[in-house]
Structure formats: structure tokens, C-alpha cells
Write a protein that holds these residues in place. Structure first.
Motif, mmCIF file in Angstrom:
data_model
loop_
_atom_site.group_PDB
_atom_site.id
_atom_site.type_symbol
_atom_site.label_atom_id
_atom_site.label_comp_id
_atom_site.label_asym_id
_atom_site.label_seq_id
_atom_site.Cartn_x
_atom_site.Cartn_y
_atom_site.Cartn_z
ATOM 1 N N ALA A 179 0.836 -1.204 0.000
ATOM 2 C CA ALA A 179 0.000 0.000 0.000
ATOM 3 C C ALA A 179 0.870 1.254 0.000
ATOM 4 O O ALA A 179 0.611 2.215 -0.734
ATOM 5 C CB ALA A 179 -0.928 -0.009 1.219
ATOM 6 N N GLU A 196 -14.395 -2.219 -6.298
ATOM 7 C CA GLU A 196 -14.825 -1.976 -4.928
ATOM 8 C C GLU A 196 -14.453 -3.104 -3.979
ATOM 9 O O GLU A 196 -14.695 -2.995 -2.774
ATOM 10 C CB GLU A 196 -16.332 -1.709 -4.922
ATOM 11 N N GLU A 256 -8.464 -2.970 -3.508
ATOM 12 C CA GLU A 256 -7.865 -1.637 -3.510
ATOM 13 C C GLU A 256 -6.659 -1.534 -4.454
ATOM 14 O O GLU A 256 -6.249 -0.436 -4.827
ATOM 15 C CB GLU A 256 -7.440 -1.248 -2.098
ATOM 16 N N THR A 289 -7.580 0.455 -7.659
ATOM 17 C CA THR A 289 -7.533 1.908 -7.542
ATOM 18 C C THR A 289 -6.104 2.399 -7.395
ATOM 19 O O THR A 289 -5.707 3.416 -7.977
ATOM 20 C CB THR A 289 -8.378 2.375 -6.340
ATOM 21 N N TYR A 322 -13.424 6.521 -8.352
ATOM 22 C CA TYR A 322 -12.570 5.974 -7.302
ATOM 23 C C TYR A 322 -11.274 6.735 -7.063
ATOM 24 O O TYR A 322 -10.662 6.580 -6.012
ATOM 25 C CB TYR A 322 -12.240 4.508 -7.621
#
Length: 230
Positions: free
Chosen positions: A60, A135, A138, A141, A198
Motif C-alpha cells: 500500500a 470496490e 484496492e 484503484t 474511485y
């Protein structure tokens, strides 16, 4: 275009090659994340949850840094700081910056098999699938953000399109030699909605329910895929 993600890289923050672990890092006492990384696998081959959480935090943070700074400027040190771990742990898991980028940009769109879908439902099936994927993952996105900010991310997105999406659409395209063009038009609509909904969070796009997005987009997707060329 040459691949912007080299096999070796230097971390500007530390002047240490990002594909080599320093002797100090190699001999440093194991912290909690290190212990998780080297712990025995649980039944079924899965690592302990802490290891998975550490990897998720690294990836992330990597997507954030690659999106904000690009591949060349993002550093292992900055990524580790954002993930809240020691830089040596990033190296332990991914080897170097090129390996980290490859892992952070790994996408599986799980495009549906459309060969058994009624022809008049193809557009709706595609739109609903990609809404659900965006959705529930992640990574989708995160890579959209990376793809619109640097060449390495854009190249990865093009590869995903060519390898995972275009073949699925080609299988149901009524005119095979038009499949590439039609796939590109479809991508422009699906990715455009994803960007607005998004990444940019355009309020009217965010406010739409799934059924409303399908109702608006599916007829256009259907036309791009099945209608005669203008």
C-alpha cells in the motif's frame, strides 16, 4: 519504450543499492515483522497473519509513493517509513525496488468468460463485473493512480489490458479484426468511470448506485462491442 523499472536501483535516501541488503541489515536483530517473515508456515502453506499484514502495508505504501513520485524518485526508505517498518524488511520481502514495483503493480482483473453470456447482456455484464472488482480490491484503484502519474505504471496498465482484457473481448467480438479497436473504446469508458468514481471522487459519479452506473454505461459498452462501425 524501454522498461522504466530496472533490475537494480539506488535508494537516493540512503545511497545504498536498492537490490542489495547491507551487512548491517542482514545481521540486525529480528523485529516483530522479521520474526513473522521467517516463522514457519501454518497448515495449508499460509504464513502467520502478521507477515501478510506487513506485506500489505508495504505494498500500500509502495503504491502511494510510486503514484506520488514516480518509479525513479520513490525510495525504499520512504516506502518503509510510510509502512512503519525498517527498510531492511522491504528488501527481505521483495529484494529490490524493481521487485517491489512488480509486486505492487500486480493486478488480476478476473475478466469474466463472455462466450456463454447472451449477446444483448454483454455490456451490462462487463460494467457490473468491473464495478465489483474495483470496490473489492484496492489494488485496482492504487494502480489507476500510479498509471496516470508515471510511465512505469502506464506501461503496466497497458500490459494488463493487452493480456487480460483484450482476449476476453476478442472472443465475443463479431468482427475479429476490429477487436483491438473495440476493446480500446470499451476501456475508455470503464477506466474513465473508474477514474472519476474511485480516484478523483467526482461527486455525481460517486453518488451513482451500481444499477445506475450499469444503466448509463452498459448501452455504450454494448454498442462499442457489437454495433456496426460508423
Amino acid at each position: 519504450m524501454s522498461d522504466p523499472a530496472p533490475t537494480t536501483s539506488t535508494d537516493p535516501a540512503s545511497d545504498t543499492p536498492a537490490d542489495a541488503t547491507t551487512p548491517a541489515a542482514a545481521s540486525a536483530p529480528a523485529d516483530a515483522a522479521d520474526t513473522a517473515a521467517t516463522a514457519p508456515r501454518e497448515a495449508g502453506g499460509a504464513r502467520p497473519p502478521r507477515s501478510a499484514a506487513t506485506r500489505a502495508a508495504i505494498l500500500a505504501a509502495a503504491r502511494d509513493r510510486f503514484a506520488a513520485e514516480g518509479y525513479e524518485r520513490a525510495t525504499i526508505r520512504a516506502i518503509a517509513k510510510e509502512a512503519g517498518i525498517d527498510p531492511s524488511m522491504v528488501m527481505r520481502y521483495y529484494g529490490n525496488k524493481a521487485g517491489l514495483f512488480a509486486a505492487a503493480s500486480e493486478i488480476e482483473v478476473h475478466a469474466p468468460d463472455l462466450t456463454h453470456v447472451p449477446h444483448d447482456e454483454l455490456g451490462a455484464r462487463l460494467v457490473r463485473h468491473f464495478l465489483e472488482r474495483w470496490e473489492s480490491d484496492e489494488t485496482m484503484t492504487g494502480m489507476m493512480r500510479v498509471g496516470v502519474t508515471n510511465d512505469a505504471g502506464a506501461q503496466r496498465m497497458r500490459k494488463v489490458f493487452a493480456e487480460q482484457i483484450e482476449p476476453v473481448l476478442s472472443a465475443v467480438c463479431p468482427v475479429p479484426e476490429e477487436a483491438e479497436l473495440r476493446s480500446g473504446l470499451i476501456a475508455s469508458q470503464i477506466l474513465g468511470m473508474a477514474l472519476c468514481r474511485y480516484v478523483l471522487h467526482i461527486p455525481p459519479a460517486v453518488a451513482l448506485s451500481h444499477d445506475e452506473v450499469v444503466a448509463w454505461l452498459a448501452p455504450t459498452i454494448q454498442r462499442y462491442l457489437m454495433a456496426d462501425l460508423p
